[in-house]
Design a protein around this motif. Structure first.
Motif, short mmCIF file in Angstrom:
data_model
loop_
_atom_site.label_atom_id
_atom_site.label_comp_id
_atom_site.label_asym_id
_atom_site.label_seq_id
_atom_site.Cartn_x
_atom_site.Cartn_y
_atom_site.Cartn_z
N LYS A 5 0.84 -1.20 0.00
CA LYS A 5 0.00 0.00 0.00
C LYS A 5 0.88 1.24 0.00
O LYS A 5 1.82 1.35 0.80
N SER A 37 -3.51 5.28 -2.20
CA SER A 37 -4.34 6.41 -1.76
C SER A 37 -4.44 7.40 -2.92
O SER A 37 -3.87 7.17 -3.98
N ALA A 38 -5.07 8.52 -2.63
CA ALA A 38 -5.04 9.64 -3.57
C ALA A 38 -3.64 10.25 -3.53
O ALA A 38 -2.89 10.05 -2.58
N THR A 43 -7.16 14.34 -1.36
CA THR A 43 -8.42 14.11 -0.63
C THR A 43 -8.88 15.39 0.07
O THR A 43 -10.04 15.78 -0.04
N ARG A 44 -7.96 16.03 0.80
CA ARG A 44 -8.33 17.27 1.53
C ARG A 44 -8.76 18.35 0.55
O ARG A 44 -9.69 19.10 0.79
N GLU A 125 -8.75 8.74 -5.36
CA GLU A 125 -8.17 7.39 -5.48
C GLU A 125 -8.35 6.84 -6.89
O GLU A 125 -7.47 6.17 -7.43
N PHE A 191 -9.28 3.12 0.76
CA PHE A 191 -10.18 4.15 1.27
C PHE A 191 -11.61 4.07 0.78
O PHE A 191 -12.53 4.41 1.50
N PHE A 205 -11.07 9.08 6.92
CA PHE A 205 -9.75 9.57 6.52
C PHE A 205 -8.67 8.57 6.91
O PHE A 205 -8.77 7.91 7.93
N GLU A 206 -7.67 8.48 6.08
CA GLU A 206 -6.54 7.56 6.27
C GLU A 206 -6.96 6.11 6.10
O GLU A 206 -6.24 5.20 6.51
N GLY A 207 -8.14 5.89 5.48
CA GLY A 207 -8.69 4.53 5.42
C GLY A 207 -7.95 3.56 4.51
O GLY A 207 -8.23 2.37 4.54
N SER A 208 -7.00 4.03 3.70
CA SER A 208 -6.39 3.05 2.77
C SER A 208 -5.52 2.03 3.48
O SER A 208 -5.35 0.92 2.96
N1 ASP Z 1 -6.81 9.48 0.63
C1 ASP Z 1 -7.47 9.18 1.89
C2 ASP Z 1 -7.14 10.23 2.94
O1 ASP Z 1 -6.40 11.15 2.68
C3 ASP Z 1 -7.14 7.83 2.40
C4 ASP Z 1 -5.69 7.63 2.81
O2 ASP Z 1 -4.81 8.32 2.32
O3 ASP Z 1 -5.43 6.76 3.60
O4 ASP Z 1 -7.59 10.13 4.04
#
Ligand code: ASP
Ligand code: ADP
Ligand code: MG
Length: 457
Positions: A5, A37-38, A43-44, A125, A191, A205-208
């Motif tokens: 990942k 992820s993106a 994402t933000r 993503e 994510f 958020f941060e789900g990947s």
């Molecule tokens: N792109 C999503 C985020 O910024 C998921 C990740 O990066 O984990 O939260």
């Protein structure tokens, strides 16, 4: 088979993508499944744009969307010489047209619902994986793009959806496994997921990281590699304490405690699927692929230091509820926890006394409704701008007089709440936000003066 990942910082520009292409190439024999992820902070940025549109600021939103579009197109052009005439370009164009239409809808409705937020964020993503999969193909790797919404099947809690294990595991086994077995490198999104009826969801958020762990567990891989911009799980967040060291080995239990108490290095749900299947999780730095990183396993090697890492959670507030005297104490506690369950609030520290209860909760939760409900049972006081500090380590389990050593080092610091015992491997307390970095520095000095060379890099 392994899962790899790559987070936003590992794919934020052309050099970083070239680096991860090299890293993936170096592991082809291990049959990688790639999860992305993106790119960068996309994402933000998409969230900001969605909010602008819902506030009716269409022009500003479109300008910002165009910046994101250019950022991705510049990257794709730089990575693939034939991009202009490629199918990848057509796909990216389509995604950005869809995004523009969705944003137009928001500005008409003047509303950003959790459902439309998830739909919009998913494009970060989708676009990133399209570019990565095509770049890998361009470099001669047999990559195959997959839409994670075909197999990460979740409940309907938009913006914080939970995967339905059985459907998700079966989906991954049916869609991803045959590709690996036929010699492909599947590339898919972290994510994002989909409800059973096909609506796009996100895992928070941060789900990947969580997606990577789910895929690893479903495929029974030999390891889950999570590539970041840090060398692994460190003795403290390096953003707040420059002297932090890398822990070579962390137990599932330690990692789980650290993430629960705010260590942003992993999504808090990442550990459970890996732990359930006893699959090691490796955290590596994509900028220094040859550094050792951190291995998270069921049992960590024994070190001489008591503490493995110090986490902090911020912003936090303390909710103090003093019970109305006529309420039965057991009924009072039950009512408070019922409200927390209904509101989806998980306190990180709880203490009780004869007159009431105090809880430290993440201040990012939407608490106004919960506060209104709680006032039915007593007087509610809220203290804001607080933070939790947690010391975590397997050796805490067997160390006598641990708490006194901690607090000896904090003589002049206001400590509002203390929690020890809920887990045998951690101690957590609440301080003012403004004290966080100095408290971490002092505790780091106290507990890592002589870091065990076998455990810390
Ligand atoms: N792109 C999503 C985020 O910024 C998921 C990740 O990066 O984990 O939260
Ligand atoms: P990615 O985008 O690749 O998922 P994140 O930014 O989400 O990466 O996670 C890495 C960040 O986690 C680091 O930049 C660091 O600031 C933060 N972090 C917090 N606590 C720790 C810790 N104990 N060890 C390492 N990193 C930590
Ligand atoms: Mg992350």
């Amino acid at each position: 088979m392994i899962v790899m990942k790559f987070g936003g910082t590992s794919i934020e520009d052309i050099p970083s993508i070239e680096r991860i292409v090299g890293i993936i190439k170096s592991r082809l024999e291990q049959q990688p499944v790639v999860i992305n992820s993106a790119m960068g902070k996309t994402t933000r940025k998409l969230l900001d744009i969605a909010r602008l549109s819902a506030d009716g600021m269409d022009e500003k939103a479109l300008l910002r969307l165009n910046e994101i579009r250019e950022y991705h197109f510049d990257m794709a052009r730089g990575l693939m010489p034939d991009f202009e005439k490629s199918e990848t370009r057509t796909t990216l164009e389509r995604y950005f047209e869809e995004l523009q239409r969705l944003l137009g809808g928001l500005s008409v409705l003047r509303e950003l619902t959790p459902r439309s937020q998830d739909r919009i964020l998913s494009y970060g993503e989708l676009v990133a994986t399209t570019i990565i999969a095509s770049t890998l193909q361009n470099r001669g790797i047999n990559a195959r793009w997959l839409d994670a919404r075909e197999f990460i099947i979740t409940d309907e809690r938009f913006t914080r959806a939970r995967p339905i294990d059985e459907l998700t595991f079966r989906g991954i086994q049916e869609k991803v496994l045959p590709l690996v077995e036929s010699g492909h490198v599947p590339v898919t999104q972290g994510f994002i997921g989909s409800t059973r009826s096909g609506d796009t969801t996100t895992l928070g958020f941060e789900g990947s990281d969580f997606t990577a762990a789910l895929a690893g567990a479903a495929l029974d891989v030999s390891k889950i590699e999570i590539w970041k911009d840090v060398n692994g799980i460190m003795t403290a967040d390096p953003c707040i304490f420059a002297g932090a060291r890398t822990a070579k080995n962390v137990s599932f239990e330690e990692a789980s405690e650290l993430t629960f108490f705010g260590a942003k290095v992993l999504h808090p749900c990442t550990i459970e699927p890996a732990c359930r299947k006893d699959i090691p999780v490796n955290i590596y730095n994509s900028r220094q692929p040859d550094a050792g990183g951190t291995t998270i396993t069921a049992h960590a090697n024994k070190e001489t230091n008591i503490v493995k890492s110090i986490a902090y959670g911020m912003p936090v507030c303390i909710m103090n509820i003093v019970s109305d005297s006529q309420v039965d104490p057991a009924a009072f506690l039950r009512s408070v926890f019922d409200i927390l369950e209904r509101e989806g609030i998980i306190p990180c520290v709880v203490t009780t006394a004869g007159v009431g209860i105090a809880m430290a909760v993440s201040a990012s939760e939407d608490m106004e409704h919960a506060i209104d409900e709680l006032t039915r049972f007593g007087t509610v006081n809220i203290a804001r701008e607080k933070a939790t500090i947690s010391l975590v380590g397997e050796n805490i389990r067997t160390t006598r007089d641990f708490a006194p050593v901690v607090f000896q080092n904090l003589e002049d610091v206001n400590v509002y709440m203390v929690s020890q015992g809920a887990s045998p491997i951690s101690l957590t307390f609440v301080v003012d936000e403004s004290d966080v970095s100095s408290v971490i520095a002092r505790l780091h000095e106290a507990f890592f003066r002589e870091p065990d060379p076998d455990m810390f890099d």
